[in-house]
Design a protein around this motif. Structure first.
Motif, mmCIF file in Angstrom:
data_model
loop_
_atom_site.group_PDB
_atom_site.id
_atom_site.type_symbol
_atom_site.label_atom_id
_atom_site.label_comp_id
_atom_site.label_asym_id
_atom_site.label_seq_id
_atom_site.Cartn_x
_atom_site.Cartn_y
_atom_site.Cartn_z
ATOM 1 N N ASN A 60 0.807 -1.217 0.000
ATOM 2 C CA ASN A 60 0.000 0.000 0.000
ATOM 3 C C ASN A 60 0.842 1.270 0.000
ATOM 4 O OD1 ASN A 60 -2.176 -1.654 0.049
ATOM 5 N ND2 ASN A 60 -2.883 -1.116 2.082
ATOM 6 N N ASN A 61 1.820 1.332 0.907
ATOM 7 C CA ASN A 61 2.640 2.537 1.038
ATOM 8 C C ASN A 61 4.115 2.153 1.067
ATOM 9 O OD1 ASN A 61 0.474 4.699 1.681
ATOM 10 N ND2 ASN A 61 0.017 3.037 3.128
ATOM 11 N N ILE A 62 4.921 2.914 0.330
ATOM 12 C CA ILE A 62 6.364 2.669 0.278
ATOM 13 C C ILE A 62 7.104 3.933 0.665
ATOM 14 C CG2 ILE A 62 8.335 1.993 -1.159
ATOM 15 C CD1 ILE A 62 6.392 0.571 -3.010
ATOM 16 N N GLU A 63 8.047 3.800 1.584
ATOM 17 C CA GLU A 63 8.930 4.903 1.955
ATOM 18 C C GLU A 63 10.352 4.463 1.673
ATOM 19 O OE1 GLU A 63 9.828 8.700 3.681
ATOM 20 O OE2 GLU A 63 7.823 7.818 3.631
ATOM 21 N N VAL A 64 11.017 5.154 0.731
ATOM 22 C CA VAL A 64 12.398 4.831 0.396
ATOM 23 C C VAL A 64 13.313 5.828 1.102
ATOM 24 C CG1 VAL A 64 14.108 4.547 -1.434
ATOM 25 C CG2 VAL A 64 11.716 3.892 -1.844
ATOM 26 N N VAL A 65 14.216 5.316 1.926
ATOM 27 C CA VAL A 65 15.130 6.150 2.709
ATOM 28 C C VAL A 65 16.526 6.042 2.092
ATOM 29 C CG1 VAL A 65 16.142 6.544 4.978
ATOM 30 C CG2 VAL A 65 13.764 5.752 4.783
ATOM 31 N N LYS A 66 17.096 7.174 1.754
ATOM 32 C CA LYS A 66 18.424 7.180 1.151
ATOM 33 C C LYS A 66 19.505 6.863 2.185
ATOM 34 C CE LYS A 66 18.020 8.267 -3.265
ATOM 35 N NZ LYS A 66 18.632 7.462 -4.337
ATOM 36 N N ARG A 67 20.434 6.013 1.787
ATOM 37 C CA ARG A 67 21.589 5.744 2.642
ATOM 38 C C ARG A 67 22.555 6.918 2.585
ATOM 39 N NH1 ARG A 67 24.215 -0.031 1.760
ATOM 40 N NH2 ARG A 67 25.435 0.762 3.543
ATOM 41 N N SER A 68 23.263 7.143 3.689
ATOM 42 C CA SER A 68 24.209 8.252 3.782
ATOM 43 C C SER A 68 25.629 7.712 3.876
ATOM 44 C CB SER A 68 23.891 9.095 5.029
ATOM 45 O OG SER A 68 24.885 10.069 5.242
ATOM 46 N N LYS A 86 21.111 5.681 9.214
ATOM 47 C CA LYS A 86 20.679 6.412 10.399
ATOM 48 C C LYS A 86 19.369 7.157 10.162
ATOM 49 C CE LYS A 86 22.397 9.569 13.952
ATOM 50 N NZ LYS A 86 23.525 10.444 14.388
ATOM 51 N N ALA A 87 19.076 7.489 8.910
ATOM 52 C CA ALA A 87 17.836 8.210 8.603
ATOM 53 C C ALA A 87 16.592 7.424 9.012
ATOM 54 C CB ALA A 87 17.776 8.539 7.112
ATOM 55 N N LEU A 88 16.740 6.130 9.247
ATOM 56 C CA LEU A 88 15.595 5.339 9.711
ATOM 57 C C LEU A 88 15.106 5.817 11.075
ATOM 58 C CD1 LEU A 88 16.703 1.718 8.719
ATOM 59 C CD2 LEU A 88 14.802 3.016 7.736
ATOM 60 N N THR A 89 15.966 6.480 11.816
ATOM 61 C CA THR A 89 15.562 6.980 13.137
ATOM 62 C C THR A 89 14.596 8.154 13.023
ATOM 63 O OG1 THR A 89 17.418 8.537 13.324
ATOM 64 C CG2 THR A 89 17.792 6.284 14.107
ATOM 65 N N ARG A 90 14.491 8.744 11.826
ATOM 66 C CA ARG A 90 13.686 9.965 11.655
ATOM 67 C C ARG A 90 12.463 9.776 10.755
ATOM 68 N NH1 ARG A 90 19.096 11.442 10.934
ATOM 69 N NH2 ARG A 90 18.820 11.572 8.672
ATOM 70 N N VAL A 91 12.220 8.574 10.289
ATOM 71 C CA VAL A 91 11.075 8.338 9.406
ATOM 72 C C VAL A 91 9.770 8.519 10.179
ATOM 73 C CG1 VAL A 91 9.888 6.653 7.949
ATOM 74 C CG2 VAL A 91 12.380 6.741 7.962
ATOM 75 N N ALA A 92 8.872 9.305 9.607
ATOM 76 C CA ALA A 92 7.565 9.514 10.238
ATOM 77 C C ALA A 92 6.584 8.451 9.755
ATOM 78 C CB ALA A 92 7.037 10.905 9.900
ATOM 79 N N LEU A 93 5.811 7.903 10.696
ATOM 80 C CA LEU A 93 4.810 6.893 10.353
ATOM 81 C C LEU A 93 3.426 7.539 10.287
ATOM 82 C CD1 LEU A 93 5.900 3.846 12.569
ATOM 83 C CD2 LEU A 93 6.608 4.437 10.235
ATOM 84 N N LYS A 94 2.711 7.251 9.200
ATOM 85 C CA LYS A 94 1.362 7.790 9.033
ATOM 86 C C LYS A 94 0.318 6.956 9.767
ATOM 87 C CE LYS A 94 2.436 9.586 4.414
ATOM 88 N NZ LYS A 94 2.111 9.509 2.962
#
Length: 385
Positions: A60-68, A86-94
């Motif tokens: 249903n929903n895809i969030e792609v987080v860029k690696r740093s 580390k950006a996974l620590t900041r992903v907002a969940l709907k």
């Protein structure tokens, strides 16, 4: 409807290597079981729109987080595989989720995300004991700087185990061996054995086993696969080239890296007529159907080697080192042939060449075992109520 979130270290489509296939098949199972599935994944490059569009027909929903990638990430006291995500620590969940599946150590930064409070049952899926995995890569690697990198990652993952992983209660293990090792380390029984799913209706029964064609499929950019192939060419292949109809095919994703390490060895030894190299084939089905024996001569590694499971699923008979079948429960001389010595490996291969009845028997035995142990549909329905 129950909402389920999968957090993956890689975009799982196309499922063109073991880790991706494992995640993708679980997504399909969860969908069939009636879950509303969302996906968070990390990626170092842009994902083709056609692949995103296809996955959106299932998820249903895809969030792609860029690696740093940064020098500070390499110098951190945490594994680079974690700092780059580390950006996974900041992903907002709907949404709120009844279940969250963390696919391996690399996505553990998600545990530091405040949004995880919106989630119910959080499951950690151990794909590899990463301390052992990187130590094994170090043993296979020849380049000094990469060897140092693998050594440091191994040490850092040991700290991650002590600080985080050993305290997790809801653990799914891809490997029986690693489940036993984990429980011994924590001195208690934890988790479930959840092998790579193999649906019972996807097994292929070969019509005949007349050919003597041997196949290896694996990621050709991985140093432990490179080591395995070169070991086989040096110690086994040269002793079989005179067998009528014998031919070796080496196939896998190179990620655009040079295959000079392989083509030069083939040329130097005059193997051009007995070895075929398939670089990053789009479809492996023709290769599986045109071969009868699958080899996995890996010398170093951790976790379950999905290439072995895939070979059995496609109807081939497997000859492997013990590393190539670790964690699966597959038995020597019953489901597969196993040897860690060049002479033993060669002898077991020769038992199969020109022996159609033995190939058919071993193929059937291995497939029956996987159908019994690796079909997870009912198990998921039970443990994710």
């Amino acid at each position: 409807m129950n909402k389920l979130l999968i957090v993956s270290p890689d975009f799982p489509y196309p499922p063109n290597h073991g880790g991706r296939k494992d995640v993708w098949t679980k997504i399909l199972i969860f969908k069939e079981l009636g879950f509303d599935v969302d996906l968070i994944c990390t990626s170092s490059e842009d994902i083709p729109e056609k692949d995103l569009d296809f996955v959106k027909t299932i998820v249903n929903n895809i969030e792609v987080v860029k690696r740093s990638y940064s020098l500070l990430g390499f110098l951190s006291n945490k594994p680079f595989q974690l700092t780059s995500r580390k950006a996974l620590t900041r992903v907002a969940l709907k949404y709120k989720y009844t279940h969250v599946i963390l696919e391996g150590d690399y996505v553990l930064p998600f545990l530091e995300n405040e949004e995880i409070k919106k989630c119910g049952n959080v499951v950690y899926r151990m794909h590899n004991d990463e301390e052992i995995y990187f130590r094994e890569l170090m043993k296979s690697e020849k380049t000094f700087l990469k060897k140092v990198y693998y050594f440091l990652e191994s040490k850092k993952f040991r700290k991650v185990f002590e600080s985080t992983i050993k305290n997790l209660e809801n653990v799914w293990f891809i490997s029986k061996d690693e489940m036993k090792r984990f429980n011994k380390k924590v001195n208690k029984s934890v988790g479930e054995f959840i092998p790579p799913h193999v649906s019972s209706n996807t097994f292929i029964k070969k019509k005949d086993f007349k050919d003597n064609r041997v196949l290896f499929v694996g990621s050709l950019f991985m140093v432990n696969n490179q080591e395995a192939i070169l070991w086989y060419l040096k110690n086994i292949h040269k002793n079989l080239v005179d067998v009528q109809g014998y031919h070796l095919t080496i196939a896998g994703n190179s990620r655009g890296n040079s295959l000079g390490w392989l083509t030069e060895v083939i040329k130097e030894n005059g193997y051009q007529n007995t070895v075929t190299v398939e670089d990053s084939p789009e479809d492996l089905e023709d290769l599986y159907s045109s071969h009868s024996i699958f080899i996995n001569p890996m010398l170093h590694g951790a976790g379950v080697k999905l290439k072995t499971v895939e070979g059995i699923q496609k109807g081939l008979v497997v000859v492997s080192t013990s590393i190539g079948v670790q964690g699966t429960g597959l038995l020597d001389n019953k489901h597969v042939y196993i040897s860690d010595s060049p002479d033993g490996f060669k002898t077991k291969l020769k038992l199969l060449l020109d022996n159609e009845k033995e190939k058919e028997k071993m193929s059937m035995n291995a497939q029956h075992y996987l159908k019994r142990e690796f079909d997870l549909s009912e198990k998921f329905a039970t443990i994710l109520k």
